[in-house]
Design a protein around this motif. Sequence first.
Motif, mmCIF file in Angstrom:
data_model
loop_
_atom_site.group_PDB
_atom_site.id
_atom_site.type_symbol
_atom_site.label_atom_id
_atom_site.label_comp_id
_atom_site.label_asym_id
_atom_site.label_seq_id
_atom_site.Cartn_x
_atom_site.Cartn_y
_atom_site.Cartn_z
ATOM 1 N N ARG A 560 0.808 -1.218 0.000
ATOM 2 C CA ARG A 560 0.000 0.000 0.000
ATOM 3 C C ARG A 560 0.836 1.260 0.000
ATOM 4 N NH1 ARG A 560 -4.900 -1.014 4.155
ATOM 5 N NH2 ARG A 560 -6.232 -2.168 2.713
ATOM 6 N N ALA A 561 1.956 1.208 0.687
ATOM 7 C CA ALA A 561 2.795 2.407 0.751
ATOM 8 C C ALA A 561 4.223 2.002 1.050
ATOM 9 C CB ALA A 561 2.278 3.356 1.835
ATOM 10 N N VAL A 562 5.173 2.809 0.567
ATOM 11 C CA VAL A 562 6.587 2.538 0.797
ATOM 12 C C VAL A 562 7.274 3.836 1.154
ATOM 13 C CG1 VAL A 562 8.661 1.467 -0.137
ATOM 14 C CG2 VAL A 562 6.450 0.973 -1.173
ATOM 15 N N SER A 563 8.194 3.774 2.107
ATOM 16 C CA SER A 563 9.043 4.927 2.351
ATOM 17 C C SER A 563 10.352 4.442 2.963
ATOM 18 C CB SER A 563 8.339 5.946 3.255
ATOM 19 O OG SER A 563 9.120 7.115 3.343
ATOM 20 N N VAL A 564 11.201 5.380 3.355
ATOM 21 C CA VAL A 564 12.516 4.983 3.854
ATOM 22 C C VAL A 564 12.975 5.990 4.895
ATOM 23 C CG1 VAL A 564 13.828 6.254 2.111
ATOM 24 C CG2 VAL A 564 14.813 4.179 3.102
ATOM 25 N N SER A 565 13.774 5.501 5.864
ATOM 26 C CA SER A 565 14.447 6.420 6.785
ATOM 27 C C SER A 565 15.842 5.864 7.033
ATOM 28 C CB SER A 565 13.680 6.552 8.095
ATOM 29 O OG SER A 565 13.947 5.441 8.915
ATOM 30 N N GLN A 566 16.693 6.719 7.602
ATOM 31 C CA GLN A 566 18.073 6.267 7.777
ATOM 32 C C GLN A 566 18.173 5.173 8.838
ATOM 33 O OE1 GLN A 566 20.903 9.373 8.528
ATOM 34 N NE2 GLN A 566 22.569 7.930 8.848
ATOM 35 N N CYS A 595 17.057 11.791 16.645
ATOM 36 C CA CYS A 595 16.796 12.276 15.289
ATOM 37 C C CYS A 595 16.868 11.137 14.283
ATOM 38 C CB CYS A 595 17.831 13.350 14.948
ATOM 39 S SG CYS A 595 17.700 13.941 13.260
ATOM 40 N N ASP A 596 15.912 11.099 13.361
ATOM 41 C CA ASP A 596 16.013 10.203 12.217
ATOM 42 C C ASP A 596 15.810 11.046 10.966
ATOM 43 O OD1 ASP A 596 16.302 7.985 10.677
ATOM 44 O OD2 ASP A 596 14.540 6.920 11.427
ATOM 45 N N ARG A 597 16.337 10.571 9.859
ATOM 46 C CA ARG A 597 16.159 11.289 8.594
ATOM 47 C C ARG A 597 15.186 10.497 7.746
ATOM 48 N NH1 ARG A 597 20.865 14.573 7.224
ATOM 49 N NH2 ARG A 597 20.554 13.884 5.093
ATOM 50 N N ILE A 598 14.083 11.119 7.339
ATOM 51 C CA ILE A 598 13.002 10.377 6.700
ATOM 52 C C ILE A 598 12.707 10.893 5.291
ATOM 53 C CG2 ILE A 598 11.938 9.858 8.925
ATOM 54 C CD1 ILE A 598 9.863 12.007 8.369
ATOM 55 N N TRP A 690 17.441 10.761 -1.810
ATOM 56 C CA TRP A 690 16.695 9.905 -0.877
ATOM 57 C C TRP A 690 16.232 8.604 -1.499
ATOM 58 C CZ3 TRP A 690 11.511 8.879 -1.881
ATOM 59 C CH2 TRP A 690 10.902 9.696 -2.851
ATOM 60 N N GLN A 691 16.189 8.553 -2.836
ATOM 61 C CA GLN A 691 15.765 7.310 -3.468
ATOM 62 C C GLN A 691 16.889 6.276 -3.485
ATOM 63 O OE1 GLN A 691 12.996 6.835 -6.216
ATOM 64 N NE2 GLN A 691 12.081 8.856 -6.173
ATOM 65 N N ASP A 692 18.132 6.699 -3.168
ATOM 66 C CA ASP A 692 19.235 5.749 -3.058
ATOM 67 C C ASP A 692 19.183 5.163 -1.647
ATOM 68 O OD1 ASP A 692 21.477 4.292 -3.087
ATOM 69 O OD2 ASP A 692 22.868 5.949 -3.459
ATOM 70 N N ILE A 693 18.735 3.923 -1.529
ATOM 71 C CA ILE A 693 18.376 3.407 -0.216
ATOM 72 C C ILE A 693 19.514 2.644 0.453
ATOM 73 C CG2 ILE A 693 15.891 3.322 -0.581
ATOM 74 C CD1 ILE A 693 17.273 0.148 -1.154
ATOM 75 N N SER A 694 20.756 2.965 0.079
ATOM 76 C CA SER A 694 21.917 2.329 0.678
ATOM 77 C C SER A 694 21.961 2.600 2.189
ATOM 78 C CB SER A 694 23.148 2.921 -0.007
ATOM 79 O OG SER A 694 24.286 2.258 0.406
#
Lengths: 872, 111
Positions: A560-566, A595-598, A690-694
């Motif tokens: 349903r949904a996708v995202s990423v954080s550090q 702190c997280d980077r989202i 941010w799309q580079d999910i390394s």
Amino acid sequence: MKWLRDAIRRRQINRAVAEDIESHIAEKAADLMDAGMPEREAQLRARREFGNVALSIEDSRAVWAWTRLERVLQDLRHGIRLMMRNPGFTSVAVLSLALGIGANTAIFTVTDALLLKSLPVEKPEQLLVFANWDDAIHQWVYFFTWREFTALERRTRSFSGLAASWSADRTNIQANGAEDEGPVHIGIVSGNYFSVMGVRPSLGRSFADGETAVVISYAYWRSRFGMRPDILGQTVGMNGTAVTVAGVAPRSFTGDSVGQPMDLWIPVTLAPRAVFRWPQRLDNNPVRVIARLKPEVSPRQAEAEAKIVYRQIAQELGRAAAQNPNSLALLPEGQGISRPREHYRQPLVALTIIAGLILLLACANAANLQLTRSEARRNEVALRLALGARRGRIVRQLLMESLLLALAGGAAGLALAAWGTAALSRLGRLGPWGVELNLAPDGRVLAYTAALSILTGVLFGLAPALSVSKVALYAAVKGTSKGPGRFQLGRLLVVLQVALSVVLVMGAGLFVRTLRNLKSQDLGFEPEHLMLVRTNAAPRGRKAPPAGLFDEIGSIAGVRAVSVSQFGILRPAMFVEVTVPGRPAEKPADRIASCDRIAPRFLQTLGMRLLAGRDLMPRDMREPPRVALVNQSMALRFFGSADVVGRRFTIGDQSSDPAIEIVGVVQDAAYNTLRNRGAAMVYMPQGADWQDISDSTLVVRTASAVPGIAMQVREKLRAFAPGVTVRSTDWTDAAIDQSLATERMVAWIAGLFGGLALLLACLGLYGMMSYVTARRTSEIGIRMSLGATPARVIRMVLGHALALGIAGLIVGVPAALAESRLVAGLLFGIGARDVWTIAGAALVVIAIVVLAAWLPARRAAALDAVAALRCQ
Amino acid sequence: MEQQRDLFPGALEMMILQTLRRGPQHGYALAQDIKGSSDDLLQIEEGSLYPALQRMLKAGWLNAEWGVSARNRKIRMYRITPAGRKQLEQQISSFERMLKGITRVMRPAQS
């Protein structure tokens, strides 16, 4: 074989003395008969005048050495025979002791490995580590910059060597021709690290600063290289750099951070090239400074010198000094430094207390059983005393039986401990720190278990043994002995058991409720059908990934949904220092936020609730960041108001960067840990890439727990994010469950032992009350013949039991409160003095007391008065 | 191990050695001999004889071998060794010293 010869010789002596004495008596009798005495009388007189034949033989034998041991063996044989004759008694006692000893051993094994053992290095007591107490986070901080390290190394005189050490687990590694999906723990150290630590590689050599070389751990050599003998000179790809294997560390050495074994070590000079996201300039690299004292210098002298030197260095560096020169300290490094150690110290203390209490309870139980049993042997003991046995010998023999029980319990306990240790170590591995410990039982653990068993045996054996050996000979042989000792001691033991049960039941209540509170709290996000995908760093210099990865993953059926954080949820993120213009924080602790980077759509994917303002958009993804989200707690703590949209703050030392504007306020969530919902939290945007999910955590929300979705996500990553490997995929609710592993273990052990405590107390009280009512049979008979009703008799017996129970509560409740204060740090959503838990524990224990006394009371009430009176 | 004795420590050993100096004996005869030569003034407990004999065997003051008694019964003959003789001499001299001391203390009371 000398002892065998001696043993044979002793047997011969034994026989010779016996024969000698017999012929002595026969000669004497013959003389007497010659003088005209009848044969029978002569025989008797000769024997009487000789004295105690058995004692004479025994004393003769005692002259020769080894008899002490022989006697012990004799007692041992006797003890084993008795144990075999009472399998029920034996198994209850052995089992409860095994549980107590096993639990203690398992917990000691872990405690020893994590908290007590020294590093396997040369002269560990000479090692020190530079540290600084940070008031803001209430922790020792161990990092200094590389520049400070080199200055310290140049200017101090107290040390035979100063080494730098740090670690990282985010890089990209090819070992033995294959991608290592890790995590691979890399020790980043100065060239003299191994010589300062006093560790010689078991194969090959260490490296020097500036070399493109690596030392691998024994475990890594085994797991990734199959212990290839030609390992030296092979290369390992690190972040795109080929690094030569110079040596293999000894098997025992896994680095200086206990519980977090390193897989390989590289010189710090190589880190900027070989480690992902490592700062390119070495000067401000953080390192841990480990020092080896010169033998003639005391730690205090060294600390004094280090303080002076560091003050000079800090002065020269000005604001760039990593640490406050006034609170510098040199801490012992002989045991290594370990974050997991701090994390697990409290749970281990709690478990140690619980295990200690259950062992004490098992002791009380065994003492009670032993007392009951030796009571039945009062006549045997009296007879033996009458026949000339010495009191010491009898006490020794009874003690031997206790020791035998305890040792059997210890042996069974070791088996239980192996199982318990495996469970604990699995917990550690799955826990937030991924603790790896070598928990094979060693000499220390065996010595501990043996000592514990012997102590236990003496503890529960001595009092009954002494009590029984004080039997009054005459009365006992006549069979009328009542032994007042049993009564006093037995009552005391029952009170002790009840008190210990209260403590354990209360502990169980607190821990079980803590676990329930943690599980049932509002997390601030939706854990169901949420997958967490952690990735490794991609090698440097690869092609930039094509855009559209997120759309690709989003197109998987069921997603349903996708995202990423550090960092992602349920693991420690980074701390940042927040400054609000015009609002100076008084305490340093008030300046720190997590702190997280989202990425965009992160809140939506996690199901977090936005209370005000807006979510982050793709256009916010830029470096340096201009906008951020904060949680409620952050708003209240730093701004004193929840209405902070549009307000600004800066982070870290970046006062030159433009201030960051708050564009939204998020509801508090149990983000980093389940225990700290109220932590101040800042959500910063990712950079433009941010799309580079390394080296990040992908969050994937699905419609239901779709099977095979992890496989599909991996496939998409392989296709659309080349070079990025997946470290792990977890469903969030399972991950939450896993993160509660320690709490569950503590609650489970506390609950189990609480139940066991009740059972043992119940058994003890039942035995006691049965004994008491049996002894009072005639008294009860008189009472009943004088008109006491059965109900009255029941009340009388129950009253007696309740009196013991209440005495137990009087001792137990304060003890329980003391215990809960000790473990207060582990509780969640419940106070250490929680009234309901105390009341509940007391009530349960009293109910058990009544239950235990009920049967004996009924039996007493059903007595036939006439029969009861005739019984005397 | 310590039992109440009428004799002082070592007295029994000394008497055994003294008796055996005259020739090897078995246990019963030894007891009779000691009783007899003290004109029955000393009642030694027969049972305590054997531990003492074992102690002395162990110390090497005696040795023992099986023999046959006058009544044709299997008995154990105890014989004094050179070490035993030496020991006896030492014991006698220290005993005499002790006796002298005790006598001096006791005499005024008697007069």
